[in-house]
Design a protein around this motif. Sequence first.
Motif, PDB file in Angstrom:
ATOM      1  N   ALA A   1     -77.086  16.084 -12.578  1.00 40.90           N
ATOM      2  CA  ALA A   1     -76.575  15.362 -11.418  1.00 40.90           C
ATOM      3  C   ALA A   1     -77.092  13.933 -11.432  1.00 40.90           C
ATOM      4  CB  ALA A   1     -76.999  16.061 -10.129  1.00 40.90           C
TER       5      ALA A   1
ATOM      6  N   ALA B   1     -73.905  10.746 -15.126  1.00 41.32           N
ATOM      7  CA  ALA B   1     -73.892  12.209 -15.087  1.00 41.32           C
ATOM      8  C   ALA B   1     -73.138  12.769 -16.283  1.00 41.32           C
ATOM      9  CB  ALA B   1     -73.274  12.693 -13.781  1.00 41.32           C
TER      10      ALA B   1
ATOM     11  N   VAL C   1     -72.372  16.576 -12.596  1.00 44.79           N
ATOM     12  CA  VAL C   1     -72.057  16.530 -11.166  1.00 44.79           C
ATOM     13  C   VAL C   1     -72.488  15.161 -10.634  1.00 44.79           C
ATOM     14  CG1 VAL C   1     -72.540  17.495  -8.886  1.00 44.79           C
ATOM     15  CG2 VAL C   1     -72.371  19.013 -10.860  1.00 44.79           C
TER      16      VAL C   1
ATOM     17  N   ALA D   1     -73.769  13.261  -7.717  1.00 39.66           N
ATOM     18  CA  ALA D   1     -74.447  13.695  -6.493  1.00 39.66           C
ATOM     19  C   ALA D   1     -75.517  12.697  -6.110  1.00 39.66           C
ATOM     20  CB  ALA D   1     -75.072  15.079  -6.690  1.00 39.66           C
TER      21      ALA D   1
END
Length: 259
Positions: free
Chosen positions: A74, A81, A89, A91
């Motif tokens: 993440a 990423a 992900v 994030a």
Amino acid sequence: MNDMLIFERAAVRAHRDRAANQLDRVRPVLDDLAARVLDRLDDTARKFATALDLGGRGAVATLLAARGVAVVSADLSPRMARQAGGFAVAADAEFLPFGAASFDLIVAHLSLHWVNDLPGALIQLRRTLKPEGLFLASLPLLGTLGDLRAALIKAEEALTGGASPRVSPFPDLADCAGLMQRAGFALPVAEREVIDVEYAEPLALLRDLQAAGETNATIARSRRIPPRALFPAALAALAPDDGKLRVPLHMAVLTGWGS
């Protein structure tokens, strides 16, 4: 303005997006630092099946995969990423999208120092960790780039009569230990490692910081183009007689267990 807001997260994301294609420049340093952090895994007999790599810039996921761990990578930057090596992900560490007890290992390597609400992020990470799972993190400590900060302030004051923040603030080790305890981690430990990086050409330090996505993202930073002489003047003041610039990285390595 909210006193908790020190960093502009959109700028952090933009810097990491731009850095995603420059990581090879700093790959040896990133890999060495990640290996130092992950060496802590050898201190436990616990085997980990699933891990969250938070902001590892490709240095963490590869080492975890070599240990047989399935990795979710993440990052605030979608581009970063995708290059990290695990299941990608996009994030934000301040608003984690994962459910409670999702991972039995979380590694946040050199990524939490751009977070505005570090206590809140640590609480979220602890909740995302399975009971008896392991949390590993690293972040720069007070003292890192301290000489550069002072030299930039002095040079900018001489050139313009004033100065704006150009180096991110860093926590001290005692703060890190206290935050781990407040977040609810069991057996929290905060250790300091000092790694010396040497540059034959001082301006290479600034290029490496940019390549790693570590350029200034403080809200209070100046948006004006700095004087052309600013960075050469500051770096010239730091370089010793042999012209080589030695930069100590004070790195906190944090460990804690889920509860």
